[in-house]
Scaffold this active site. Structure first.
Site, short mmCIF file in Angstrom:
data_model
loop_
_atom_site.label_atom_id
_atom_site.label_comp_id
_atom_site.label_asym_id
_atom_site.label_seq_id
_atom_site.Cartn_x
_atom_site.Cartn_y
_atom_site.Cartn_z
N CYS A 120 -3.25 -1.04 -10.44
CA CYS A 120 -3.46 0.35 -10.04
C CYS A 120 -4.54 1.02 -10.91
CB CYS A 120 -2.15 1.13 -10.15
SG CYS A 120 -2.34 2.82 -9.61
N MET A 131 0.86 -1.19 0.00
CA MET A 131 0.00 0.00 0.00
C MET A 131 0.89 1.23 0.00
SD MET A 131 -3.26 -0.97 2.42
CE MET A 131 -2.44 -1.99 3.64
C1 LIG Z 1 -3.79 3.47 0.55
C2 LIG Z 1 -3.69 2.32 -0.41
C3 LIG Z 1 -2.58 2.19 -1.23
C4 LIG Z 1 -2.48 1.12 -2.11
N1 LIG Z 1 -1.34 0.98 -2.87
C5 LIG Z 1 -1.18 -0.13 -3.63
C6 LIG Z 1 0.02 -0.38 -4.33
O1 LIG Z 1 0.95 0.42 -4.31
N2 LIG Z 1 0.13 -1.53 -5.04
C7 LIG Z 1 -0.90 -2.45 -5.12
O2 LIG Z 1 -0.77 -3.48 -5.78
N3 LIG Z 1 -2.05 -2.22 -4.48
C8 LIG Z 1 -2.20 -1.12 -3.73
N4 LIG Z 1 -3.36 -0.93 -3.03
C9 LIG Z 1 -4.41 -1.96 -3.11
C10 LIG Z 1 -4.23 -3.00 -2.01
O3 LIG Z 1 -3.00 -3.66 -2.15
C11 LIG Z 1 -5.38 -4.04 -2.07
O4 LIG Z 1 -5.29 -4.73 -3.29
C12 LIG Z 1 -6.74 -3.38 -1.97
O5 LIG Z 1 -6.78 -2.43 -0.94
C13 LIG Z 1 -7.84 -4.43 -1.75
O6 LIG Z 1 -7.67 -5.10 -0.55
P1 LIG Z 1 -8.55 -4.72 0.75
O7 LIG Z 1 -9.99 -4.82 0.34
O8 LIG Z 1 -8.11 -5.73 1.76
O9 LIG Z 1 -8.18 -3.31 1.08
C14 LIG Z 1 -3.51 0.15 -2.18
C15 LIG Z 1 -4.64 0.29 -1.37
C16 LIG Z 1 -4.74 1.35 -0.49
C17 LIG Z 1 -5.94 1.44 0.39
#
Ligand SMILES: Cc1cc2nc3c(=O)[nH]c(=O)nc-3n(C[C@H](O)[C@H](O)[C@H](O)COP(=O)(O)O)c2cc1C
Length: 377
Positions: free
Chosen positions: A104, A20
């Site tokens: 992304c 993240m």
């Molecule tokens: C603040 C933030 C930053 C993120 N940055 C990335 C990233 O740099 N690379 C990536 O693959 N996913 C990124 N994500 C997505 C997360 O890795 C994840 O796939 C997404 O939040 C879904 O999972 P969750 O429902 O458990 O949050 C980001 C998500 C958030 C909330």
């Protein structure tokens, strides 16, 4: 449940801290790892920025000596920079694992054909994954695994996840992780577990990790049982809740899941987090990036608007301590309603794409490689 094997790396329990941007820096990774086992992935770095020697990106790519498995996510839109960055990282023994980000949804990324837009051009996707797997293999004699993280597709009319999984498998990726939403879904509607189950069937030879909406240990175990996935990736569910890794560890060991912390226990975690920040960035570290963590830590606890405002304005460790002294240490953990709406939670209105992007999935386009540090997933 069994541990997860990704090439030479064993992940036990089969739990991965999602990359993240702006969140999973060394202090946060170390803090999460103090609660339970798993793999704790660094923030995304841009391949071209590494190759061109951008200091900020090399700073992001650093690990603490206490980190057992140095796991980094690369963002690339072409085979050349992807392979060069991999050669540098692996050849200099700076990482133990590379993950590739094709999820992304940020308009500034997809508008140029990168991130979640890229898998639609499957020949380009294949060239990037093959380049990174090849370079990692050459430099490490196969000991540094490459994994691929992606979404279901651009929207429901342009789903790409099954192709992406097959391509990653054929290119020698050691695992794939599916964020079970489309780019258009962004972070809005619930993750679609049936897509994870479908991908598990489609790529039988490598582990599939499921990602989306895991906020409790029960969410994780039921995702694994319901989809057959080999592990889970935890994003927003651990924001302000690093103890989720203790709950996951307990559940995977078959132990009773500990109750959520009182506000006094949360304050201790906040102090620990701050200590790690000072250790890593120095005692004079800017605390502006810590304010969002404070807001997440306090979410659902009865602290009142004044404390929340103070949390959004902390400048110094003394401000943080003064804030913590105002909290009721006996306030119990909030209910499930407080688990949601941390960080992003909205859908997109449309996915920004280059003109004509959807015309031909077999075209091999030239996508300009970004140099800047990007954020998002
Ligand atoms: C603040 C933030 C930053 C993120 N940055 C990335 C990233 O740099 N690379 C990536 O693959 N996913 C990124 N994500 C997505 C997360 O890795 C994840 O796939 C997404 O939040 C879904 O999972 P969750 O429902 O458990 O949050 C980001 C998500 C958030 C909330």
């Amino acid at each position: 449940m069994a541990s997860l094997r990704m090439g030479a790396i064993e992940v036990d329990p089969p739990v991965v801290l999602a990359p993240m941007a702006g969140v999973t820096d060394a202090p946060f990774r170390l803090l999460c790892a103090q609660f339970g086992g798993g793999l704790f992935v660094n923030q995304m770095v841009t391949a071209r920025a590494l190759v061109e020697g951008h200091r900020a990106s090399w700073e992001l790519a650093r690990f603490h000596p206490a980190e057992r498995t140095r796991s980094l996510q690369l963002y690339a839109t072409d085979a050349h920079y992807a392979a060069e960055a991999t050669r540098m990282l692996v050849g200099r023994d700076l990482v133990d694992h590379i993950d590739l980000n094709f999820g992304c949804p940020a308009p500034k990324v997809t508008r140029n054909g990168g991130g979640a837009a890229l898998p639609y051009k499957r020949r380009l996707l294949e060239s990037v994954i093959a380049a990174v797997v090849g370079a990692a293999h050459e430099e490490s004699a196969g000991t540094v695994p490459v994994t691929v993280k992606f979404r279901m597709g651009i929207d429901d009319e342009h789903l790409t996840y099954l192709d992406t999984g097959r391509i990653a498998e054929a290119c020698g990726a050691s695992a794939v992780a599916l964020h079970a939403r489309t780019a258009l879904d962004h972070y809005g509607p619930p993750a679609r577990l049936e897509a994870i189950a479908r991908l598990v069937e489609e790529v039988p030879s490598i582990p599939v990790l499921g990602n989306g909406d895991i906020a409790t240990a029960a969410d994780a175990t039921s995702m694994m049982r319901g989809t057959g996935c080999a592990g889970v990736v935890i994003g927003r569910g651990c924001l302000g809740r690093p103890w989720l890794f203790a709950e996951l560890q307990a559940a995977f060991l078959g132990h009773e899941v500990p109750p959520g912390p009182t506000l006094g226990e949360v304050s201790d975690v906040i102090r620990r987090h701050l200590g790690l920040i000072q250790q890593w960035y120095g005692t004079g570290a800017r605390l502006a990036p810590f304010r969002k963590h404070l807001a997440w830590y306090l979410k659902g606890y009865p602290v009142g608007p004044q404390v929340r405002r103070a949390a959004a304005a902390v400048e110094t460790p003394r401000d943080v301590e003064a804030l913590l002294e105002r909290l009721d240490p006996d306030a119990p953990a909030p209910g499930d309603a407080a688990l949601f709406n941390r960080s992003h939670s909205n859908p997109l209105r449309r996915v920004a794409l280059p003109d004509g992007w959807l015309d031909d999935p077999d075209e091999l386009p030239a996508v300009a490689a970004p140099t800047s540090v990007l954020s998002g997933g």
